[in-house]
Scaffold this active site. Structure first.
Site, PDB file in Angstrom:
ATOM      1  N   HIS A 123       1.031  -1.095  -0.142  1.00 26.60           N
ATOM      2  CA  HIS A 123      -0.427   0.215   0.143  1.00 26.60           C
ATOM      3  C   HIS A 123       1.133   1.488   0.364  1.00 26.60           C
ATOM      4  CE1 HIS A 123      -2.618   2.319   1.744  1.00 26.60           C
ATOM      5  NE2 HIS A 123      -3.545   2.128   1.209  1.00 26.60           N
ATOM      6  N   ASP A 200       3.334  -4.770   8.073  1.00 24.88           N
ATOM      7  CA  ASP A 200       2.067  -3.304   8.185  1.00 24.88           C
ATOM      8  C   ASP A 200       1.033  -4.550   7.881  1.00 24.88           C
ATOM      9  OD1 ASP A 200       0.222  -2.067   7.334  1.00 24.88           O
ATOM     10  OD2 ASP A 200       0.889  -1.702   5.434  1.00 24.88           O
ATOM     11  N   GLN A 203      -4.348  -4.420   7.583  1.00 19.33           N
ATOM     12  CA  GLN A 203      -4.986  -5.557   6.600  1.00 19.33           C
ATOM     13  C   GLN A 203      -4.685  -6.610   7.666  1.00 19.33           C
ATOM     14  OE1 GLN A 203      -7.472  -4.898   5.084  1.00 19.33           O
ATOM     15  NE2 GLN A 203      -6.923  -2.923   4.234  1.00 19.33           N
ATOM     16  N   LYS A 226      -9.868  -0.263  10.940  1.00 18.48           N
ATOM     17  CA  LYS A 226     -10.509  -1.328   9.990  1.00 18.48           C
ATOM     18  C   LYS A 226     -10.792  -2.157  11.199  1.00 18.48           C
ATOM     19  CE  LYS A 226      -7.151  -0.308   6.781  1.00 18.48           C
ATOM     20  NZ  LYS A 226      -8.000   0.704   5.419  1.00 18.48           N
ATOM     21  N   CYS A 366      -4.937   2.470  -3.200  1.00 20.84           N
ATOM     22  CA  CYS A 366      -3.388   2.799  -3.002  1.00 20.84           C
ATOM     23  C   CYS A 366      -1.925   2.192  -2.845  1.00 20.84           C
ATOM     24  CB  CYS A 366      -3.570   3.475  -1.753  1.00 20.84           C
ATOM     25  SG  CYS A 366      -5.064   4.415  -1.187  1.00 20.84           S
TER      26      CYS A 366
HETATM   27  N1  7TS Z   1      -1.261  -0.275   4.607  1.00 21.19           N
HETATM   28  C1  7TS Z   1      -2.442  -1.005   4.076  1.00 21.19           C
HETATM   29  C2  7TS Z   1      -1.680  -2.599   4.176  1.00 21.19           C
HETATM   30  C3  7TS Z   1      -3.779  -0.953   3.999  1.00 21.19           C
HETATM   31  O1  7TS Z   1      -4.764  -1.249   3.224  1.00 21.19           O
HETATM   32  C4  7TS Z   1      -4.413   0.195   4.488  1.00 21.19           C
HETATM   33  C5  7TS Z   1      -5.309   1.317   4.530  1.00 21.19           C
HETATM   34  C6  7TS Z   1      -3.129   1.177   4.944  1.00 21.19           C
HETATM   35  C7  7TS Z   1      -1.283   0.716   5.375  1.00 21.19           C
HETATM   36  C8  7TS Z   1      -2.829   2.259   5.422  1.00 21.19           C
HETATM   37  O2  7TS Z   1      -4.115   2.554   6.631  1.00 21.19           O
HETATM   38  P1  7TS Z   1      -4.579   3.899   7.080  1.00 21.19           P
HETATM   39  O3  7TS Z   1      -5.768   3.797   8.007  1.00 21.19           O
HETATM   40  O4  7TS Z   1      -3.524   4.270   7.409  1.00 21.19           O
HETATM   41  O5  7TS Z   1      -5.207   4.461   6.086  1.00 21.19           O
HETATM   42  N2  7TS Z   1      -6.241   0.548   2.968  1.00 21.19           N
HETATM   43  C9  7TS Z   1      -7.320   0.784   2.508  1.00 21.19           C
HETATM   44  C10 7TS Z   1      -7.405  -0.116   1.277  1.00 21.19           C
HETATM   45  O6  7TS Z   1      -7.932  -1.071   1.314  1.00 21.19           O
HETATM   46  N3  7TS Z   1      -8.962   1.298   0.748  1.00 21.19           N
HETATM   47  O7  7TS Z   1      -9.303   1.499   1.807  1.00 21.19           O
HETATM   48  C11 7TS Z   1      -7.957   2.154   2.762  1.00 21.19           C
END
Ligand code: 7TS
Length: 411
Positions: A123, A200, A203, A226, A366
């Site tokens: 991501h 990371d 997910q 999440k 992303c």
């Molecule tokens: N890493 C992964 C694997 C992710 O899927 C996401 C967010 C992030 C980092 C960042 O998370 P945040 O809470 O800091 O934004 N992924 C997604 C997605 O797949 N669709 O919307 C957000």
């Protein structure tokens, strides 16, 4: 406790609502999960009964709020199997947690020519922070390739990892393809060359039981939103031995020990990394989300999601003119399925499904480098949570069939 899907669904007010006159079928869980009533109640309760700033006031409310905030830190530590709650830092989201590692650990340790090993499926949140710090420090980015089945190609890992590798950062679970990465193996490879391993888990933490002690990772980042928690809360786990050596990321109130006009000393970890008034209410409510998940059981969550994901992938694969990206039907895949429908742009698929009350995501997720690797500009993505049902997968598939008919590309 048995896995009672009907009872679980009753816990989520939003799952009882309709969208455009149709029952909501929410399959955009990888973007953000829905919130159970107990977490919503915790937020209301905080503002109604115990709102105060933390770590400073000596009055009753300040004490209560501080205790509740620190209680979440302990709860997170238990949930992820950390040795101590000192190793848990609250940030705004997983993105900020990963930036913290890059900006603090990365800036302090990287030398020109050092290497950072990532994967092609990251991501942007686990790519851009490393691009920024690599440019600043003269470090080199290297990438583990992704093969057609969505797996990491480890066949040339010996040429990618070596004495110059200082940081190995990778996702536990692809937010596009649902690929489960070989976390333990990669951490061992990182440690074998003296590099730190950054996971990371944005997910991964939402779907599978995990233990940082078992992983023996150096850092691990994830987001509360999440995993049934509120937005605006991220978690960085870091081994105390690293965190103690690292310089602060942000400066300001509450992260100091003493302050002179021209210089200062820092508070102990974790407070050294939590400058300013944090997201108190949401952190406090996140404890309730973790209790909720733990009561259901992460193992049961994983088992239910695994069956649902397999079923959804089978149903999609049985449709004509639908391409699924990533793991095949026999391979392990977790909660996320990217697909395209021949002849219909993903944005149109997503919009057509929305008219039927079905929420999926369309776009590059992303992950632009991964999209290029897959040879597409965008995909559709259905992502599953433990509160989804087989009936919802059927509704999704029949809505997709009607979409094909509408666009004249019926199978
Ligand atoms: N890493 C992964 C694997 C992710 O899927 C996401 C967010 C992030 C980092 C960042 O998370 P945040 O809470 O800091 O934004 N992924 C997604 C997605 O797949 N669709 O919307 C957000």
């Amino acid at each position: 406790m048995p896995f009672d899907i009907r009872a679980i669904r009753r816990d989520f007010p939003i799952l009882q609502t309709t969208v455009r006159g149709k029952p909501l079928v929410y399959l955009d869980n990888a973007a953000t999960s829905q919130t159970p009533q107990c977490v919503i109640d915790a937020l209301t309760h905080y503002y109604a009964q115990s709102n105060a700033n933390i770590h400073r006031g000596l009055h009753y409310l300040a004490e209560q709020a501080t205790l509740a905030y620190e209680e979440t830190r302990k709860r997170v530590a238990t949930f992820i199997g950390a040795r101590s709650s000192r190793e848990v830092i609250f940030t705004r989201n997983a993105t900020e947690a990963l930036n913290l590692v890059a900006q603090s650990y990365g800036r302090a340790t990287l030398q020109p020519g050092d290497e950072i090993l990532l994967t092609e499926m990251e991501h942007h949140s686990n790519l851009i922070p490393w691009q920024l710090i690599a440019k600043e420090r003269g470090a080199v980015l290297r990438f583990i390739p992704v093969v057609a089945t969505g797996a990491l190609d480890l066949s040339r890992i010996d040429t990618l990892i070596g004495p110059r590798t200082k940081i190995v950062a990778f996702t536990m679970l692809s937010n596009v393809m649902g690929t489960i990465t070989p976390v333990r193996e990669l951490i061992q490879r990182a440690h074998a060359v003296g590099a730190v391993a950054v996971i990371d888990a944005a997910q991964g933490a939402a779907h599978r039981p995990l233990s940082v002690a078992e992983f023996d990772c150096d850092f691990l980042a994830f987001s509360a939103h999440k995993m049934c928690g509120p937005t605006g809360v991220g978690i960085l786990y870091g081994k105390a031995e690293h965190l103690e050596q690292m310089p602060p990321f942000l400066g300001g109130g509450e992260m100091i020990h003493t302050v002179e006009l021209t210089h200062s000393t820092w508070a102990e970890i974790p407070h050294k990394f939590e400058a300013g008034t944090p997201n108190i209410a949401d952190v406090i409510a996140f404890r309730v989300a973790l209790d909720y998940l733990a009561t259901i059981g992460m193992d049961k969550i994983w088992a239910h999601e695994e069956q649902l994901t397999r079923y959804a992938a089978q149903r999609l694969a049985a449709m004509k003119k639908v391409t699924i990206y990533g793991p095949g039907l026999e391979d392990l895949r977790d909660a996320v399925i990217a697909f395209n429908v021949k002849g219909i742009h993903p944005h149109d698929v997503s919009q057509a499904l929305d008219f039927e009350g079905v929420a999926i995501r369309a776009g590059h997720h992303c992950c632009q480098p991964l999209m290029r690797r897959l040879g597409v500009a965008a995909t559709n993505r259905a992502s599953i949570a433990f509160y989804n049902t087989f009936e919802e997968i059927d509704l999704f598939i029949s809505a997709l069939e009607r979409t094909q008919q509408f666009f004249g590309v019926a199978s």
